[in-house]
Design a protein around this motif. Structure first.
Motif, PDB file in Angstrom:
ATOM      1  N   GLN A 255       9.011   3.024  -1.451  1.00 22.77           N
ATOM      2  CA  GLN A 255       9.996   2.070  -0.937  1.00 22.77           C
ATOM      3  C   GLN A 255      10.613   2.495   0.394  1.00 22.77           C
ATOM      4  OE1 GLN A 255      10.037  -0.881  -2.230  1.00 22.77           O
ATOM      5  NE2 GLN A 255       8.548  -0.052  -3.683  1.00 22.77           N
ATOM      6  N   THR A 256      10.088   3.533   1.000  1.00 26.54           N
ATOM      7  CA  THR A 256      10.578   3.965   2.313  1.00 26.54           C
ATOM      8  C   THR A 256      10.462   2.834   3.322  1.00 26.54           C
ATOM      9  OG1 THR A 256       9.910   6.240   1.842  1.00 26.54           O
ATOM     10  CG2 THR A 256      10.328   5.678   4.140  1.00 26.54           C
ATOM     11  N   LEU A 257       9.317   2.168   3.354  1.00 26.89           N
ATOM     12  CA  LEU A 257       9.094   1.093   4.319  1.00 26.89           C
ATOM     13  C   LEU A 257       9.979  -0.116   4.021  1.00 26.89           C
ATOM     14  CD1 LEU A 257       5.191   1.215   4.524  1.00 26.89           C
ATOM     15  CD2 LEU A 257       6.867   2.581   5.770  1.00 26.89           C
ATOM     16  N   THR A 258      10.188  -0.399   2.742  1.00 27.47           N
ATOM     17  CA  THR A 258      11.013  -1.541   2.346  1.00 27.47           C
ATOM     18  C   THR A 258      12.440  -1.364   2.841  1.00 27.47           C
ATOM     19  OG1 THR A 258       9.683  -1.557   0.314  1.00 27.47           O
ATOM     20  CG2 THR A 258      11.583  -3.031   0.392  1.00 27.47           C
ATOM     21  N   ILE A 259      12.993  -0.185   2.588  1.00 24.43           N
ATOM     22  CA  ILE A 259      14.374   0.075   3.009  1.00 24.43           C
ATOM     23  C   ILE A 259      14.473   0.112   4.524  1.00 24.43           C
ATOM     24  CG2 ILE A 259      16.285   1.719   2.883  1.00 24.43           C
ATOM     25  CD1 ILE A 259      15.184   2.539   0.125  1.00 24.43           C
ATOM     26  N   ALA A 260      13.446   0.632   5.187  1.00 28.48           N
ATOM     27  CA  ALA A 260      13.446   0.650   6.645  1.00 28.48           C
ATOM     28  C   ALA A 260      13.525  -0.759   7.209  1.00 28.48           C
ATOM     29  CB  ALA A 260      12.204   1.363   7.161  1.00 28.48           C
ATOM     30  N   ALA A 261      12.787  -1.693   6.596  1.00 25.46           N
ATOM     31  CA  ALA A 261      12.821  -3.083   7.056  1.00 25.46           C
ATOM     32  C   ALA A 261      14.187  -3.719   6.807  1.00 25.46           C
ATOM     33  CB  ALA A 261      11.723  -3.887   6.358  1.00 25.46           C
ATOM     34  N   MET A 262      14.776  -3.462   5.652  1.00 27.74           N
ATOM     35  CA  MET A 262      16.094  -4.018   5.333  1.00 27.74           C
ATOM     36  C   MET A 262      17.170  -3.434   6.234  1.00 27.74           C
ATOM     37  SD  MET A 262      15.896  -3.961   1.179  1.00 27.74           S
ATOM     38  CE  MET A 262      17.577  -4.539   1.022  1.00 27.74           C
ATOM     39  N   ALA A 263      17.020  -2.157   6.623  1.00 26.76           N
ATOM     40  CA  ALA A 263      18.034  -1.466   7.416  1.00 26.76           C
ATOM     41  C   ALA A 263      18.248  -2.113   8.777  1.00 26.76           C
ATOM     42  CB  ALA A 263      17.645   0.004   7.582  1.00 26.76           C
ATOM     43  N   VAL A 264      17.256  -2.847   9.262  1.00 28.36           N
ATOM     44  CA  VAL A 264      17.385  -3.543  10.545  1.00 28.36           C
ATOM     45  C   VAL A 264      18.587  -4.486  10.523  1.00 28.36           C
ATOM     46  CG1 VAL A 264      16.249  -5.232  12.056  1.00 28.36           C
ATOM     47  CG2 VAL A 264      14.924  -3.364  11.043  1.00 28.36           C
TER      48      VAL A 264
ATOM     49  N   LYS B  69      -4.558  -4.905  -2.196  1.00 25.45           N
ATOM     50  CA  LYS B  69      -4.615  -3.600  -2.841  1.00 25.45           C
ATOM     51  C   LYS B  69      -3.708  -3.551  -4.065  1.00 25.45           C
ATOM     52  CE  LYS B  69      -3.937   1.345  -1.949  1.00 25.45           C
ATOM     53  NZ  LYS B  69      -5.188   1.802  -2.587  1.00 25.45           N
ATOM     54  N   THR B  70      -2.575  -4.264  -3.990  1.00 25.13           N
ATOM     55  CA  THR B  70      -1.656  -4.263  -5.126  1.00 25.13           C
ATOM     56  C   THR B  70      -1.135  -5.636  -5.522  1.00 25.13           C
ATOM     57  OG1 THR B  70       0.079  -3.665  -3.549  1.00 25.13           O
ATOM     58  CG2 THR B  70      -0.784  -1.902  -4.922  1.00 25.13           C
ATOM     59  N   CYS B  71      -1.132  -6.609  -4.589  1.00 26.44           N
ATOM     60  CA  CYS B  71      -0.584  -7.929  -4.918  1.00 26.44           C
ATOM     61  C   CYS B  71      -1.322  -9.005  -4.120  1.00 26.44           C
ATOM     62  CB  CYS B  71       0.912  -7.967  -4.608  1.00 26.44           C
ATOM     63  SG  CYS B  71       1.759  -9.448  -5.218  1.00 26.44           S
ATOM     64  N   PRO B  72      -2.526  -9.370  -4.548  1.00 21.21           N
ATOM     65  CA  PRO B  72      -3.358 -10.306  -3.776  1.00 21.21           C
ATOM     66  C   PRO B  72      -2.687 -11.633  -3.461  1.00 21.21           C
ATOM     67  CG  PRO B  72      -4.658  -9.263  -5.513  1.00 21.21           C
ATOM     68  CD  PRO B  72      -3.227  -8.879  -5.761  1.00 21.21           C
ATOM     69  N   ASP B  73      -1.795 -12.112  -4.340  1.00 23.07           N
ATOM     70  CA  ASP B  73      -1.176 -13.418  -4.137  1.00 23.07           C
ATOM     71  C   ASP B  73       0.244 -13.302  -3.581  1.00 23.07           C
ATOM     72  OD1 ASP B  73      -0.050 -12.327  -6.406  1.00 23.07           O
ATOM     73  OD2 ASP B  73      -0.167 -14.172  -7.605  1.00 23.07           O
ATOM     74  N   TYR B  74       0.544 -12.217  -2.895  1.00 24.88           N
ATOM     75  CA  TYR B  74       1.899 -11.974  -2.397  1.00 24.88           C
ATOM     76  C   TYR B  74       2.409 -13.127  -1.527  1.00 24.88           C
ATOM     77  CZ  TYR B  74       5.760  -9.824   0.183  1.00 24.88           C
ATOM     78  OH  TYR B  74       6.979  -9.567   0.760  1.00 24.88           O
ATOM     79  N   PHE B  75       1.639 -13.516  -0.529  1.00 25.65           N
ATOM     80  CA  PHE B  75       2.118 -14.554   0.382  1.00 25.65           C
ATOM     81  C   PHE B  75       2.176 -15.921  -0.292  1.00 25.65           C
ATOM     82  CE2 PHE B  75       0.576 -11.262   3.363  1.00 25.65           C
ATOM     83  CZ  PHE B  75       1.784 -11.022   4.011  1.00 25.65           C
ATOM     84  N   GLU B  76       1.298 -16.160  -1.252  1.00 22.34           N
ATOM     85  CA  GLU B  76       1.355 -17.405  -2.019  1.00 22.34           C
ATOM     86  C   GLU B  76       2.632 -17.437  -2.875  1.00 22.34           C
ATOM     87  OE1 GLU B  76      -2.677 -16.910  -0.572  1.00 22.34           O
ATOM     88  OE2 GLU B  76      -1.331 -15.533  -1.627  1.00 22.34           O
ATOM     89  N   ARG B  77       3.017 -16.283  -3.421  1.00 24.16           N
ATOM     90  CA  ARG B  77       4.251 -16.210  -4.207  1.00 24.16           C
ATOM     91  C   ARG B  77       5.477 -16.460  -3.326  1.00 24.16           C
ATOM     92  NH1 ARG B  77       4.589 -14.182  -9.379  1.00 24.16           N
ATOM     93  NH2 ARG B  77       2.673 -13.415 -10.350  1.00 24.16           N
ATOM     94  N   LEU B  78       5.450 -15.941  -2.094  1.00 18.41           N
ATOM     95  CA  LEU B  78       6.550 -16.203  -1.175  1.00 18.41           C
ATOM     96  C   LEU B  78       6.667 -17.698  -0.889  1.00 18.41           C
ATOM     97  CD1 LEU B  78       6.693 -13.127  -0.855  1.00 18.41           C
ATOM     98  CD2 LEU B  78       6.779 -13.439   1.617  1.00 18.41           C
ATOM     99  N   SER B  79       5.519 -18.328  -0.675  1.00 20.73           N
ATOM    100  CA  SER B  79       5.519 -19.767  -0.419  1.00 20.73           C
ATOM    101  C   SER B  79       6.079 -20.539  -1.608  1.00 20.73           C
ATOM    102  CB  SER B  79       4.098 -20.232  -0.097  1.00 20.73           C
ATOM    103  OG  SER B  79       4.061 -21.609   0.180  1.00 20.73           O
TER     104      SER B  79
ATOM    105  N   MET C 221       3.803  -5.928   3.398  1.00 18.49           N
ATOM    106  CA  MET C 221       4.839  -6.541   2.571  1.00 18.49           C
ATOM    107  C   MET C 221       6.230  -6.185   3.080  1.00 18.49           C
ATOM    108  SD  MET C 221       3.239  -6.578  -1.306  1.00 18.49           S
ATOM    109  CE  MET C 221       2.587  -4.898  -1.384  1.00 18.49           C
ATOM    110  N   ALA C 222       6.429  -4.948   3.549  1.00 18.87           N
ATOM    111  CA  ALA C 222       7.734  -4.567   4.090  1.00 18.87           C
ATOM    112  C   ALA C 222       8.038  -5.340   5.373  1.00 18.87           C
ATOM    113  CB  ALA C 222       7.776  -3.067   4.348  1.00 18.87           C
ATOM    114  N   LEU C 223       7.066  -5.437   6.267  1.00 23.32           N
ATOM    115  CA  LEU C 223       7.281  -6.155   7.530  1.00 23.32           C
ATOM    116  C   LEU C 223       7.546  -7.641   7.297  1.00 23.32           C
ATOM    117  CD1 LEU C 223       4.532  -4.460   9.737  1.00 23.32           C
ATOM    118  CD2 LEU C 223       7.017  -4.121   9.899  1.00 23.32           C
TER     119      LEU C 223
END
Length: 446
Positions: free
Chosen positions: A329-338, A425-435, A403-405
Motif C-alpha cells: 500500500q506504499t503506492l496507494t498512500i503516496a497517491a492519496m498524500a497528494v 495480475k491481481t484485478c482484471p476487471d478493476y476499471f470495469e468495477r470503477l465504471s 491502480m494507485a495512479l
C-alpha cells in the motif's frame, strides 16, 4: 514495455494503450464483494495439490498469477476443475504424477517462490521460466536452501534467477537457514514443502522477517490442511514435522490489498464504500490500511462480515509511516498524500524496489510528471500536497502502479495511464468495477 506474454486468458484490455480516469463530480458510494486474496489463492492451490484427496476452494481470485499457478499444476498432472470462482483440486499426496516438463510462471512471484520447493519433494526434472521482470527478481536464498537439502539446480545466472532447471529425488530435511530481510516468500516456499521432507525440517531465520504476517498466513494455511508448525519462542526458527496435507473445503476471503483501492475511492471522494465478506481480524497485513484512513480523517465501520469506509472533506497529512509490514500500500498512500493537508513520509519499504518494478523510483517519477513535489529516499519517499497537472503516466507494467495512479484521476482532470491491461495480475476487471461505481472511465486503443 509491457510483457504481454505474462498476461493470461483471464486478462482484459491488453489491446488498449491508455485509460483515462475522470473525477466523478460527486461522492462515490457502493457495496461490493471482491474475489479472494491472491496470496491465499496460490497458497491454497499448491497446498491442495500436495494433499491427499480432493479439495474444494471457493472464492478464488481469477487473475494472471492464479492462472499460471493452475497452469503449472495441470502440467504436473494435477486435475484442476474450475467453475466460476470455485475450483476442485485432486491432490497427489506429495507425489507428482508427472516427472518432467516445462513450467512457465508468468510474473507471479508467489508461484516462482512457492513451486520450486513443492517440486523438490518429488522425483524428476523440471525447467522453470517466467516473464522478463520475474527473471530479474531474486531467488538466490530459496534455491541455495533447496540445493543444501538435496535438490540439483541448474541455472545460468550468478544470482540464481529464472530460468533454471531443478532435478531432485526428494529433500533431506534437517536444519536450514534463510534470510528474513529479502522476501517472506522464500520462507513460505520452503514451509509449504516442509511436511514432505525425508526427515523433520527446522528453518532458522537470519534477522527479522520483512513481512512476517505473510509467513503466518502460510502457517495458518498449513494448519487448515492438517499440518501444524509454529515459530519458536524467540521467533527465529520454525520446526515442521513430516506428514501429509489432508484435502479440505474452504472459502477464501477477499483480497485486502485490492480492497484498499476501493476504500481509497471513498476517502478521495468523500463517499462510502462497503466491502462484504471481509473481517478486520484477517491475517492479511494490508488491513492496517484502515488505521491510516482513520488517521487521514475517514470513518471506518468494522462489521462481523463487512468493512465500510466513509470519506471526509479533507484528507489529513503531516505524518510518517513505516510500510515494512504492508508495503503493497506504499503506492496507494503516496497517491492519496497528494491531496492531504500536509506532507506524508513513507519508510521501511526498500524491498519494493525489487517488485514488478522499482516501485519507489517509479512512483516518484510519475508524481513529478504531475508537478507534485516528492523526495525519494532509499527506503521510501515523502509526498508534498499539490495540484496535479494533466499528464500521461506510465504504469511500468505494474498492477499496483496503475491502480494507485488511477486514484489521482478521481480529483484531477487529464489523468491518463498507459497499459491498463497490467491490472490483470491481481484485478482484471478493476476499471470495469470503477465504471460500475459511476466513475467516468475512457479506455483508448491508441
Amino acid at each position: 514495455m509491457p510483457d504481454r506474454e505474462a498476461r493470461s486468458p483471464w486478462s482484459k484490455n491488453n489491446d488498449k494503450a491508455t485509460v483515462e480516469v475522470m473525477p466523478p463530480g460527486k461522492p462515490v458510494e457502493g457495496t461490493l464483494r471482491l474475489s479472494g486474496s491472491k496470496s491465499l489463492t496460490n497458497r491454497a492451490l499448491i497446498t491442495a495439490a500436495l494433499a491427499e484427496g480432493t479439495s474444494r476452494l471457493e472464492g478464488i481470485l481469477k487473475s494472471d498469477d492464479s492462472y499460471w499457478c493452475m497452469n503449472s499444476l495441470t502440467k504436473l498432472g494435477i486435475r484442476v476443475h474450475l467453475v466460476g470462482e470455485t475450483v476442485w483440486v485432486e491432490g497427489c499426496a506429495g507425489s507428482w504424477p508427472m516427472s518432467s516438463g516445462d513450467l512457465y510462471v508468468g510474473s507471479a512471484g508467489t508461484v516462482a517462490r512457492f513451486l520450486p520447493g513443492a517440486l523438490a519433494i518429488g522425483r524428476g526434472r523440471w525447467n522453470l521460466t517466467g516473464s522478463k521482470r520475474m527473471s530479474e527478481r531474486p531467488l538466490l536464498p530459496l534455491l541455495d536452501a533447496l540445493s543444501k537439502l538435496g535438490a540439483r539446480i541448474e541455472d545460468k545466472k550468478v544470482n540464481r534467477t529464472l530460468p533454471f532447471a531443478i532435478e531432485t529425488s526428494g529433500l533431506r530435511g534437517g536444519d536450514i537457514s534463510l534470510p528474513g530481510s529479502t522476501s517472506s516468500q522464500f520462507i513460505s516456499g520452503l514451509l509449504l514443502a516442509a511436511p514432505y521432507t525425508k526427515e523433520p525440517l527446522t528453518i532458522f531465520i537470519d534477522g527479522g522477517i520483512v513481512q512476517r504476517d505473510y509467513v503466518e498466513m502460510t502457517l495458518e494455511m498449513m494448519r487448515t490442511f492438517g499440518i501444524h508448525a509454529q515459530f519458536s519462542d524467540d521467533g527465529h526458527s520454525i520446526s515442521i514435522h513430516t506428514g501429509k496435507y489432508q484435502a479440505q473445503s474452504i472459502q477464501l476471503e477477499p483480497d485486502v490489498s485490492t480492497c484498499c483501492y476501493f476504500w481509497s475511492i471513498a476517502a478521495m471522494t468523500g463517499g462510502r464504500i462497503r466491502i462484504e465478506g471481509i473481517r478486520a481480524a484477517t491475517r492479511q497485513p494490508d488491513i492496517e490500511f484502515l488505521t491510516v484512513l482513520e488517521r487521514m480523517g475517514c470513518r471506518v465501520i468494522r462489521g462481523d462480515h463487512f468493512i465500510e469506509v466513509a470519506g471526509s472533506r479533507q484528507l489529513r497529512g503531516g505524518f510518517t509511516l513505516s510500510m515494512q509490514k504492508w508495503s503493497d500500500q506504499t503506492l496507494t498512500i503516496a497517491a492519496m498524500a497528494v491531496f492531504a493537508d500536509g506532507p506524508v513520509t513513507l519508510t521501511d519499504a526498500a524491498h519494493i524496489r525489487q517488485h514488478e518494478c522499482d516501485r519507489i523510483a517509479a512512483i516518484c517519477s510519475e508524481l513529478r510528471k504531475l508537478g507534485i513535489h516528492v523526495e525519494e529516499h532509499y527506503d521510501g519517499l515523502t509526498v508534498y500536497p499539490g495540484r496535479p497537472e494533466p499528464a500521461l503516466l506510465d504504469s511500468h507494467d505494474d498492477h499496483r502502479m496503475a491502480m494507485a495512479l488511477s486514484l489521482i484521476g478521481l480529483r484531477a482532470e487529464g489523468i491518463r495511464i498507459m497499459d491498463p491491461g497490467c491490472v490483470s495480475k491481481t484485478c482484471p476487471d478493476y476499471f470495469e468495477r470503477l465504471s460500475d461505481l459511476g466513475i467516468p472511465i475512457e479506455i483508448y486503443a491508441k
